[in-house]
Write a protein that holds these residues in place. Structure first.
Motif, short mmCIF file in Angstrom:
data_model
loop_
_atom_site.label_atom_id
_atom_site.label_comp_id
_atom_site.label_asym_id
_atom_site.label_seq_id
_atom_site.Cartn_x
_atom_site.Cartn_y
_atom_site.Cartn_z
N LYS A 127 44.97 -32.12 30.14
CA LYS A 127 45.09 -33.58 30.11
C LYS A 127 46.12 -34.09 31.13
CE LYS A 127 43.42 -34.10 25.41
NZ LYS A 127 43.57 -34.69 24.09
N ARG A 144 37.78 -36.72 32.56
CA ARG A 144 38.20 -37.94 31.87
C ARG A 144 39.52 -38.47 32.43
NH1 ARG A 144 39.60 -37.53 26.68
NH2 ARG A 144 38.90 -39.63 26.19
N TYR A 145 40.26 -37.61 33.13
CA TYR A 145 41.59 -38.02 33.60
C TYR A 145 41.67 -38.08 35.13
CZ TYR A 145 42.45 -36.87 28.77
OH TYR A 145 42.37 -36.83 27.40
N GLU A 335 45.98 -40.44 26.12
CA GLU A 335 44.93 -41.42 25.82
C GLU A 335 45.43 -42.85 26.03
OE1 GLU A 335 41.93 -40.34 25.57
OE2 GLU A 335 42.73 -38.30 25.59
N LYS A 338 45.72 -43.41 29.76
CA LYS A 338 44.39 -43.56 30.37
C LYS A 338 43.86 -44.97 30.12
CE LYS A 338 40.66 -41.24 28.78
NZ LYS A 338 39.52 -42.15 28.66
#
Lengths: 391, 266
Positions: A127, A144-145, A335, A338
């Protein structure tokens, strides 16, 4: 030929890695380390060094106003940079070191698609945020990152080719050449597709090795197909200049375009002003803008070379990252960070408002749409023809 | 060819595989840049000065590092690798990593029918061939060349004849580095100058020298010609990637038939 049985540059990376490790030891309470993985040496350094410079300029500004405000704490920004030399293996070494030794969770770069492909599985599983400028269409696959910080060939090439059709209607046969690696393969594929759709005949599509300096054989092959324009694609600017010069010496009188990474000064320096006259390319920032001038001046305190357009892109990328962290109020919750970064749209960038998008093309809104500047070489200088909006 | 000649000269005389040889080429290129672009000297004088300075640096490297490592092939390799990295790093720190351009002494090209011969390449190739011929004549026809060949063949017997191998080592190393420096100064105006420019020529020189037979000067010259021809022809017909493959295949085939190289001693 690039035979590299004993890769001395990998060893050199250890010496040249510009690690700004100073002050408190890693893991210190009031320091936030931001990683840079970039090409700091070799032909890609024109693009790679500005990432480091831009990160340091943005960090200096934050530190100058007391640090990054995260929750109730002020964090000083420290930049830790490693040279990937446009090689996947070096990028993997760098990312492991950044994450495990330096404790970094946010990385600016890389620019090499091959580096990004190699490190993405590591950063995603940990992450860790990446802000690359790789133009590969697979950048967002299983990611996703990852936030790509500038428009790519896919975004701006249709409009650039449209301009070419209007400005130079006599051209129908185009040759393209690109580096023989993932960056070149993907960009050349897009180039062939978009030129083809626009009605051009792509008469030759050649690849070359990044360390190559003698292009006479390649130019001979290309000229045999009688192109009316040669697209220099993602060739590093200094290399592109050599290609231009050698093609002119071989008797080529047609045009050149470089819709993929442009640097007027570098091309003019290696091609010669006379040979470079009339080359049209895409700059990712406006060379006449006040922001680029200011960044160039600040960049000179960190590096000897002249700042390319990448300094503007990564300066904005660093500012977006810092704003995202500040808004999230934490450095420990990926999260939240993000979501915070995703929410920075529009963001007041150096070139105007910048917006995230890309869901329709890439499946995720992590593509930053930045304007590009169609620029022509005239008497050794870059003259902006028009600004192209990509959003 | 010049790089391969110097590379094989050092190995033949000192049994040292000099992995820093490409960096002496790079120093020659930077030497030309400094003398031409910064001091404004004409190309001919800058070429001579860059070659001489590189040769002197070669002698200094031999005296400070390599004279202790004669016959130690592994030690020589490690020391030369360290020297290569140090030279790259030093030049990168002093000049930066930008690719620098040097003004070309001649421009334009001769067009003969369908052939195009750039004038600058012709000048560089002609000068290189002249230098190779001069060095070959020195090695074959002078007492110094005889002494150098004697040391390469049998050091003890050479010593019995009154030859001082240590003196020969320094001169051979300096000459070899000067050749690399001359090669760098000759290619600098053709391409660009950057701290890592020595890597590719070194690799090519290494292949040429292995193919020609380590330590064999005629072998190196023959292999350079052969590989250059294959590279040029296959590059034009099938592209640079195919040329790389063809070169590797050619080297493999020759080494399978003649493990010591074209003219090497078994």
């Amino acid at each position: 030929m690039t035979v590299s049985a004993f890769d001395r540059r990998s060893l050199l990376a250890g010496l040249l890695a510009t690690t700004a490790v100073g002050g408190a030891a890693h893991g210190g309470n009031s320091i936030l380390k931001i990683g840079v993985i970039s090409t700091l040496s070799g032909p890609g350094a024109t693009w790679g060094l500005p990432i480091d410079g831009a990160a340091r300029i943005a960090a200096q500004e934050i530190n100058g106003r007391g640090g990054l405000k995260v929750g109730g704490e002020r964090l000083q920004i420290e930049i830790v940079a490693y040279d990937d030399q446009y090689k996947a293996a070096n990028a993997v070494t760098a990312v492991n070191r950044l994450i495990d030794y330096d404790g970094v969770r946010f990385i600016l770069g890389p620019i090499a698609s091959v580096s990004l492909s190699a490190i993405k599985p590591i950063t995603e599983s940990r992450k860790v945020f990446l802000f690359p400028n790789s133009w590969s269409p697979t950048v967002f696959q299983d990611a996703r990152y990852v936030f790509r910080i500038s428009s790519t060939t896919r975004e701006f090439l249709p409009k650039a080719v449209e301009w070419l059709q209007q400005a130079k209607p006599g051209i129908s046969r185009v040759a393209t050449l690109a580096p023989n690696d993932e960056t070149g393969w993907t960009s050349q594929k897009v180039q062939k597709e978009i030129y083809g759709k626009a009605g051009y005949t792509v008469v030759a599509a050649e690849l070359f090795e990044r360390q190559q300096t003698d292009f006479r054989a390649l130019v001979t092959r290309i000229l045999a197909e009688k192109p009316e324009s040669i697209e220099l694609d993602t060739a590093p600017p200094a290399t592109a200049g050599l290609i231009v010069r050698q093609a002119r010496e071989a008797g080529y009188n047609g045009g050149f375009t470089k819709f993929g990474g442009f640097d007027v000064a570098e091309i003019v320096r290696t091609a010669g002003a006379e040979n470079a006259e009339g080359i049209v390319g895409i700059l990712l920032a406006d060379p006449t803008s006040e922001s680029w001038s200011r960044l160039k001046e600040a960049y000179a305190t960190y590096h000897k070379n002249e700042a390319s357009d990448f300094v503007t892109l990564f300066y904005d990328a660093a500012r977006i990252l810092f704003a995202g962290i500040e808004n999230a109020g934490t450095i420990d919750d990926p999260e939240s960070i993000k979501a915070s970064i995703e929410g920075l749209s529009p963001f007041p960038g150096s070139l105007g408002p910048l917006r995230w998008g890309g869901k329709e093309n890439y499946g995720i809104d992590h593509q930053l749409y930045t304007p590009v500047f169609l620029t022509e070489v005239r008497e050794g200088k870059g003259r902006v023809i028009s600004r192209i909006e990509t959003a | 060819m010049l790089v391969a000649l110097g590379f094989t000269l050092i190995f033949g005389v000192m049994r040292i595989v000099n992995f820093a040889h490409g960096e002496f080429l790079m120093l020659g290129a930077y030497g030309l840049y400094v003398f031409m672009q910064m001091f404004g000297l004409p190309f001919g004088i800058a070429l001579v000065l860059a070659t001489a300075v590189t040769g002197v640096l070669g002698v200094a490297a031999e005296q400070l590092i390599f004279k202790r490592l004669v016959d130690s092939e592994l030690g020589g390799m490690i020391a030369s690798l360290a020297l290569a990295i140090s030279l790259q790093g030093t030049v990168a720190a002093v000049f930066g990593v930008d690719e620098l351009a040097v003004e070309r002494p001649v421009t334009g090209a001769f067009h003969v029918g369908p052939m195009t011969v750039p004038r600058d390449q012709l000048l560089a190739a002609g000068t290189a061939l002249l230098l190779v011929w001069v060095v070959y004549q020195v090695l074959q026809r002078t007492s110094f060349g005889l002494a150098m060949r004697a040391v390469a063949q049998d050091r003890d017997v050479a010593r019995l004849q009154g030859i001082k191998p240590r003196r020969i080592y320094a001169i051979a190393f300096g000459l070899s580095c000067a050749l690399a420096g001359a090669a760098g100064a000759l290619v600098a105006p053709l391409y660009t100058v950057e701290p890592y420019m020595g890597e590719e020529p070194l690799m090519k020189a290494f292949i040429v020298v292995v193919l020609g037979g380590l330590g064999s000067i005629p072998g190196a010259l023959m292999a350079a010609g052969m590989l250059g021809l294959i590279d040029a022809v296959v590059s034009v017909l099938a592209g640079p990637t195919a040329a790389t493959l063809a070169l590797s295949c050619a080297v493999l085939l020759v080494l399978l038939a003649r493990p010591a190289g074209l003219m090497g001693r078994a």
